[in-house]
Scaffold this active site. Structure first.
Site, PDB file in Angstrom:
ATOM      1  N   HIS A 153      -1.898  -8.536  -2.915  1.00  0.00           N
ATOM      2  CA  HIS A 153      -3.399  -9.634  -2.329  1.00  0.00           C
ATOM      3  C   HIS A 153      -3.063 -10.833  -2.425  1.00  0.00           C
ATOM      4  CE1 HIS A 153      -6.051  -5.805  -3.452  1.00  0.00           C
ATOM      5  NE2 HIS A 153      -5.434  -5.563  -2.399  1.00  0.00           N
TER       6      HIS A 153
ATOM      7  N   ASN B  98      -9.760   3.454   5.243  1.00  0.00           N
ATOM      8  CA  ASN B  98      -8.844   3.238   6.452  1.00  0.00           C
ATOM      9  C   ASN B  98      -9.751   2.814   7.500  1.00  0.00           C
ATOM     10  OD1 ASN B  98      -6.345   3.568   5.114  1.00  0.00           O
ATOM     11  ND2 ASN B  98      -6.282   5.697   5.501  1.00  0.00           N
TER      12      ASN B  98
ATOM     13  N   HIS C 271      -0.930   2.731   1.677  1.00  0.00           N
ATOM     14  CA  HIS C 271      -1.897   3.881   1.960  1.00  0.00           C
ATOM     15  C   HIS C 271      -1.133   5.109   2.564  1.00  0.00           C
ATOM     16  CE1 HIS C 271      -6.182   1.286   2.109  1.00  0.00           C
ATOM     17  NE2 HIS C 271      -5.348   1.024   1.212  1.00  0.00           N
TER      18      HIS C 271
ATOM     19  N   SER D 136       2.082   9.987   7.149  1.00  0.00           N
ATOM     20  CA  SER D 136       0.824  10.722   7.680  1.00  0.00           C
ATOM     21  C   SER D 136      -0.247   9.868   8.356  1.00  0.00           C
ATOM     22  CB  SER D 136       0.328  11.482   6.712  1.00  0.00           C
ATOM     23  OG  SER D 136       0.449  10.944   5.390  1.00  0.00           O
TER      24      SER D 136
ATOM     25  N   ASP E 287       4.986   9.547   3.927  1.00  0.00           N
ATOM     26  CA  ASP E 287       5.414  10.507   4.933  1.00  0.00           C
ATOM     27  C   ASP E 287       5.031  10.302   6.394  1.00  0.00           C
ATOM     28  OD1 ASP E 287       2.743  10.971   4.548  1.00  0.00           O
ATOM     29  OD2 ASP E 287       3.141  13.219   4.105  1.00  0.00           O
TER      30      ASP E 287
ATOM     31  N   ARG F  56      -0.004  -2.828   3.643  1.00  0.00           N
ATOM     32  CA  ARG F  56      -1.173  -2.049   3.228  1.00  0.00           C
ATOM     33  C   ARG F  56      -0.969  -0.788   3.784  1.00  0.00           C
ATOM     34  NH1 ARG F  56      -6.878  -1.411   5.029  1.00  0.00           N
ATOM     35  NH2 ARG F  56      -8.140  -0.947   3.347  1.00  0.00           N
TER      36      ARG F  56
END
Length: 317
Positions: free
Chosen positions: A192, A93, A65, A75, A73, A61
């Site tokens: 999932h 998140n 995300h 991030s 990247d 996940r």
């Protein structure tokens, strides 16, 4: 002559920079600079998943995300700073993104073997693959060469990640925005088949939706009251919650999708036939999932001289 050579040199440098900016990811990127990378990641993920099976889903996940917010990247791994508000506390998140400590552990082990060489973005891509495979899912060759972002965007995380109440059209559109088609979206939703979800993310489905198996709804209501218990967990796949398989699609066919967005894939719409195919053919699902994961891993990576190789995944250098 001097002018010609200077001009040639100028355009040669420009072309090299252009190549760097558009560099393609490759499976052999660290073959010489960090030959033990994949062994290190695999070993650490094996320990993490053995300790808690859910971690395979959590890392997968994180990768999703990460890639959906300004590309793959790294991030999502950045903590907030005085100059930017990161992605960790964005709506999709906050109180749910987890596994950062596992990435930290892998990064420290990789740094000990190959200092300042491997990006956090690539570590996350490899860890996601290994988590899937360790839980019984497929494996694949991860393309590498991503570099790490120097900033993060909470607003982009809030706007680019589909929520559990999304309609089918919203899901198709949001994946299309990232270069992923409806088939990719339906295959990636099969992630999932593993993981746990908080009551707050599926409460409206079990109390409000009509396209839900009544026995299944009653089961989930036992630990997810109409008010309170927001953080109470339930397996997303009611059949085999810690095994990566095609049971998720079988659940959808029997109206036992946990999220509203899950059941949207099988509710009289364009993805019904594909869901049926996946529900009966684990190999077709597996193949399509792998192809979609590789495509997702190619979303806007920083390459060449863009970004940096973080020494600590939580902060820029």
């Amino acid at each position: 002559m001097a002018f010609f050579s200077k001009t040639f040199l100028f355009f040669w440098v420009l072309s090299i920079l252009a190549l760097g900016a558009n560099a393609q990811l490759t499976s052999t990127f660290y073959a010489n600079s960090c030959p033990n990378l994949q062994t290190i990641v695999r070993s650490a993920m094996s320990q993490a998943v053995n300790k808690e099976a859910r971690m395979g889903a959590s890392i997968l996940r994180l990768f999703f995300h990460d890639c959906f917010v300004n590309g793959c990247d790294g991030s999502i791994l950045l903590d907030d700073t005085s100059t930017f508000t990161g992605e960790k506390n964005a709506g999709p998140n906050a109180n749910s993104a987890r596994g950062f400590d596992v990435i930290d552990t892998i990064k420290s082990q990789v740094e000990a073997s190959c200092k300042g060489t491997v990006s956090c973005a690539d570590i996350l891509a490899l860890a996601a693959r290994d988590g899937v495979n360790l839980l019984g899912g497929p494996t694949w060759t991860v393309l590498l060469g991503r570099r790490d972002a120097k900033t993060a965007s909470q607003s982009a995380a809030n706007s680019n990640l589909p929520g559990p109440g999304s309609s089918l059209q919203t899901l198709i559109n949001m994946f299309s925005n990232k270069g992923l088609n409806a088939k990719d979206m339906t295959a990636l939703s099969g992630a999932h088949t593993i993981g746990q979800a908080r009551c707050t993310t599926f409460r409206s489905r079990i109390y409000g939706d009509t396209n839900i198996n009544s026995t299944f709804a009653a089961l989930r209501k036992q630990t997810c009251p109409q008010s309170g218990g927001d953080g109470n967990l339930a397996p997303i796949d009611v059949q085999t919650p810690t095994r990566f398989d095609n049971a998720y699609y079988q659940n959808l066919v029997s109206q036992r999708g946990l999220f509203h967005s899950d059941q949207e894939l099988f509710n009289g719409g364009s993805q019904d036939s594909l869901v049926r195919t996946y529900s009966t053919s684990a190999s077709t699902f597996s193949s399509d999932f792998v192809n979609a994961m590789i495509k997702m891993g190619n979303i806007s990576p920083l390459t060449g001289t863009s970004g940096e190789i973080r020494l600590n995944c939580r902060k820029t250098n």
